[in-house]
Design a protein around this motif. Sequence first.
Motif, PDB file in Angstrom:
ATOM      1  N   ALA A  48     -11.673 -44.506 -11.187  1.00  0.00           N
ATOM      2  CA  ALA A  48     -11.727 -43.079 -11.196  1.00  0.00           C
ATOM      3  C   ALA A  48     -10.293 -42.450 -10.936  1.00  0.00           C
ATOM      4  CB  ALA A  48     -12.493 -42.495 -10.102  1.00  0.00           C
ATOM      5  N   ARG A  49      -9.459 -43.021  -9.927  1.00  0.00           N
ATOM      6  CA  ARG A  49      -8.162 -43.043  -9.517  1.00  0.00           C
ATOM      7  C   ARG A  49      -7.285 -43.236 -11.227  1.00  0.00           C
ATOM      8  NH1 ARG A  49      -5.710 -47.378  -6.226  1.00  0.00           N
ATOM      9  NH2 ARG A  49      -5.921 -48.282  -8.426  1.00  0.00           N
ATOM     10  N   GLU A  50      -7.440 -44.125 -11.704  1.00  0.00           N
ATOM     11  CA  GLU A  50      -6.754 -44.305 -12.975  1.00  0.00           C
ATOM     12  C   GLU A  50      -7.002 -43.183 -14.140  1.00  0.00           C
ATOM     13  OE1 GLU A  50      -4.133 -46.526 -13.201  1.00  0.00           O
ATOM     14  OE2 GLU A  50      -4.678 -47.020 -11.287  1.00  0.00           O
ATOM     15  N   LEU A  51      -8.277 -42.670 -14.139  1.00  0.00           N
ATOM     16  CA  LEU A  51      -8.461 -41.719 -15.290  1.00  0.00           C
ATOM     17  C   LEU A  51      -8.032 -40.330 -14.550  1.00  0.00           C
ATOM     18  CD1 LEU A  51     -12.071 -42.589 -15.877  1.00  0.00           C
ATOM     19  CD2 LEU A  51     -10.243 -42.646 -17.456  1.00  0.00           C
ATOM     20  N   TYR A  52      -8.107 -40.058 -13.335  1.00  0.00           N
ATOM     21  CA  TYR A  52      -7.233 -39.002 -12.746  1.00  0.00           C
ATOM     22  C   TYR A  52      -5.760 -39.060 -13.058  1.00  0.00           C
ATOM     23  CZ  TYR A  52     -11.630 -36.748 -10.797  1.00  0.00           C
ATOM     24  OH  TYR A  52     -12.780 -36.442 -10.726  1.00  0.00           O
ATOM     25  N   LEU A  53      -5.358 -39.869 -12.638  1.00  0.00           N
ATOM     26  CA  LEU A  53      -3.916 -40.227 -12.974  1.00  0.00           C
ATOM     27  C   LEU A  53      -3.499 -39.829 -14.360  1.00  0.00           C
ATOM     28  CD1 LEU A  53      -2.977 -43.188 -10.586  1.00  0.00           C
ATOM     29  CD2 LEU A  53      -2.234 -40.610 -10.122  1.00  0.00           C
ATOM     30  N   ARG A  54      -4.353 -40.455 -15.005  1.00  0.00           N
ATOM     31  CA  ARG A  54      -3.897 -40.148 -16.696  1.00  0.00           C
ATOM     32  C   ARG A  54      -4.006 -38.542 -16.918  1.00  0.00           C
ATOM     33  NH1 ARG A  54      -7.131 -44.097 -20.198  1.00  0.00           N
ATOM     34  NH2 ARG A  54      -7.390 -45.683 -18.665  1.00  0.00           N
ATOM     35  N   ALA A  55      -5.085 -37.938 -16.313  1.00  0.00           N
ATOM     36  CA  ALA A  55      -5.322 -36.633 -16.608  1.00  0.00           C
ATOM     37  C   ALA A  55      -4.236 -35.710 -16.039  1.00  0.00           C
ATOM     38  CB  ALA A  55      -6.714 -36.114 -16.145  1.00  0.00           C
ATOM     39  N   ILE A  56      -3.914 -36.162 -15.020  1.00  0.00           N
ATOM     40  CA  ILE A  56      -2.823 -35.238 -14.461  1.00  0.00           C
ATOM     41  C   ILE A  56      -1.523 -35.435 -15.189  1.00  0.00           C
ATOM     42  CG2 ILE A  56      -1.313 -35.390 -11.999  1.00  0.00           C
ATOM     43  CD1 ILE A  56      -3.861 -35.997 -10.565  1.00  0.00           C
ATOM     44  N   LYS A  57      -1.124 -36.657 -15.756  1.00  0.00           N
ATOM     45  CA  LYS A  57      -0.092 -36.721 -16.396  1.00  0.00           C
ATOM     46  C   LYS A  57       0.063 -35.760 -17.787  1.00  0.00           C
ATOM     47  CE  LYS A  57       1.638 -40.908 -16.440  1.00  0.00           C
ATOM     48  NZ  LYS A  57       1.815 -42.524 -16.980  1.00  0.00           N
ATOM     49  N   GLU A  58      -1.199 -35.421 -18.304  1.00  0.00           N
ATOM     50  CA  GLU A  58      -1.293 -34.565 -19.179  1.00  0.00           C
ATOM     51  C   GLU A  58      -1.220 -33.266 -18.880  1.00  0.00           C
ATOM     52  OE1 GLU A  58      -1.412 -35.511 -22.678  1.00  0.00           O
ATOM     53  OE2 GLU A  58      -1.196 -37.367 -21.734  1.00  0.00           O
ATOM     54  N   GLU A  59      -1.713 -32.928 -17.504  1.00  0.00           N
ATOM     55  CA  GLU A  59      -2.113 -31.489 -17.100  1.00  0.00           C
ATOM     56  C   GLU A  59      -1.560 -31.435 -15.712  1.00  0.00           C
ATOM     57  OE1 GLU A  59      -5.614 -28.312 -17.750  1.00  0.00           O
ATOM     58  OE2 GLU A  59      -5.850 -30.408 -18.402  1.00  0.00           O
TER      59      GLU A  59
END
Length: 71
Positions: free
Chosen positions: A8-19
């Motif tokens: 979950a952390r990795e997915l959120y970090l990717r999403a935050i990088k985009e947005e």
Amino acid sequence: KQNYFAAARELYLRAIKEENSNASLHKDIGYVYKKMGQSGLAIESFNVYLQLSPGAKDESEIKKIIKTLSD
């Protein structure tokens, strides 16, 4: 809910990088960090959430969580 916190952390970090300006992503990753026992990162994420979302309806709840994590 199934304790896949690292994923979950990795997915959120990717999403935050985009947005990065999406307040709810910062709040959500704050909860993930909290569950992982990473209080410092949780506090940081919650603070970013509050900065991006002034007057949020859950502001007092988030501030209580930050206080609890700080103690």
